[in-house]
Design a protein around this motif. Sequence first.
Motif, short mmCIF file in Angstrom:
data_model
loop_
_atom_site.label_atom_id
_atom_site.label_comp_id
_atom_site.label_asym_id
_atom_site.label_seq_id
_atom_site.Cartn_x
_atom_site.Cartn_y
_atom_site.Cartn_z
N VAL A 202 0.85 -1.19 0.00
CA VAL A 202 0.00 0.00 0.00
C VAL A 202 0.89 1.24 0.00
N ALA A 203 0.79 2.03 -1.05
CA ALA A 203 1.54 3.28 -1.16
C ALA A 203 0.67 4.40 -0.62
N ILE A 204 1.06 4.93 0.55
CA ILE A 204 0.33 6.05 1.16
C ILE A 204 1.22 7.27 1.01
N GLY A 205 1.07 7.94 -0.12
CA GLY A 205 1.89 9.10 -0.41
C GLY A 205 1.01 10.28 -0.75
N GLN A 206 1.25 10.89 -1.90
CA GLN A 206 0.44 12.02 -2.33
C GLN A 206 -0.94 11.56 -2.80
N GLY A 207 -1.08 10.27 -3.03
CA GLY A 207 -2.35 9.59 -3.24
C GLY A 207 -2.27 8.28 -2.47
N VAL A 208 -3.25 7.40 -2.70
CA VAL A 208 -3.24 6.09 -2.05
C VAL A 208 -3.52 5.03 -3.10
N GLY A 209 -2.65 4.04 -3.19
CA GLY A 209 -2.86 2.94 -4.14
C GLY A 209 -2.29 1.66 -3.58
N ALA A 210 -2.63 0.55 -4.21
CA ALA A 210 -2.16 -0.75 -3.73
C ALA A 210 -1.70 -1.60 -4.90
N GLY A 211 -0.60 -2.32 -4.68
CA GLY A 211 -0.14 -3.34 -5.61
C GLY A 211 -0.46 -4.69 -5.02
N ILE A 212 -1.23 -5.49 -5.74
CA ILE A 212 -1.73 -6.77 -5.23
C ILE A 212 -0.92 -7.90 -5.85
N VAL A 213 -0.27 -8.68 -5.01
CA VAL A 213 0.60 -9.76 -5.48
C VAL A 213 0.04 -11.09 -5.01
N TYR A 214 -0.14 -12.01 -5.95
CA TYR A 214 -0.61 -13.36 -5.61
C TYR A 214 0.33 -14.37 -6.26
#
Length: 383
Positions: A202-214
């Motif tokens: 989870v990148a909590i920076g100037q926005g918020v996004g997630a990289g999902i790894v399976y």
Amino acid sequence: MNRTLIIKLLREQGVCSRANLAKLSGLKKATVTYIVNDFISWGCVREVGLMQGDKGRRSIGITLAEDSYYVIGIRLARRNFKIGLFSINGRLIHMKQQQIESGQSPDRTMEYIINNIHAVVDQVEPDKILAIGMAIPGPFIKQEGKIAVLTETAGWGNMAFKEELEKHFSYPVFMEHDANAGAYAQIWYDKTIDKNSSLIYVAIGQGVGAGIVYHGEIIKGELGIAGEIGHTTINYDGPRCECGNRGCLEKYCSSIVLARNIARKRGRGEQYDLGQIGEMIEVGDMAAMDEFRTECRYLGYGLVNVVNSFNPSVIILGDEMSHINDDIMLEEVDHVLKERLLPEVYSNLKVKVSKAVKDSVLHGIGAICINEVLGNLELYLVK
């Protein structure tokens, strides 16, 4: 596939003999010798002298020729951009960073990015650079190479990043969503991670996004926007977001929101930078502390939705907000998750702050470039 496997092992081992490469890879010794000889002829691998082998035998050590080839990684954010020069084993050699001024047009920002890439290219022989990669904030529609919407700024929707870079440089150009790049960095650089686990960065920076790894693969979705948790609702009647939704998570927790809210609480017109905010929290400034804790709790609410949607075994928190005070962030997030998740789910979830590299997104896009190169060695290395 065999070549990529051998390069991966060399990167992980540092120095390794042909015999040990065969043992670790499961390939026949003759196959390893053939592949290594190709690598040596292409200049990406070199012999480094004798090393102790099995049963006291001495063998020739093999290592990646770190100074033979490079890739360039670019990270675009709302308020700044970074450009890094990486060796083929993933080490950051040189980095340039520049702020994006308020009201600065996307065209002018791309002009600055291109100028800074030229400056980075000048650090080495240009023909030693194999590729350029760019990490883009989202929602980034990868098939079109464009941003659908970028909160807190305007005008980026029409920017064709790949085409712009290809106008100025002859290197192959790769694009990726910034949170996916951050997730990739965890796989590459964090030796403590089980590569086959279900992981969310989870990148909590100037926005918020997630990289999902399976199981080692990044889940991207139909258009490439999977993981846009910043645009999931935590308040159905909340403020309108530029994406068209209401109550989006990143309207409640991001480094931009944090700086804005603290400045407002303290009656200051000019916003604080994150270094100042970190110092304020360190000395116990209540306005800064309360706001940071509040936004970390909002993050926790968003992560409850993430956990119930994807059931990961590990969540890794990263980017600017996590660098302010990771102990407080983990404390607040853990409190929310423990309170709102099923006990069985909570007890099987690990939450940690990214420590593998300083900027996961920048390192991640560099690693993605390197992986693309290593997967197609003849295309890039055979002259």
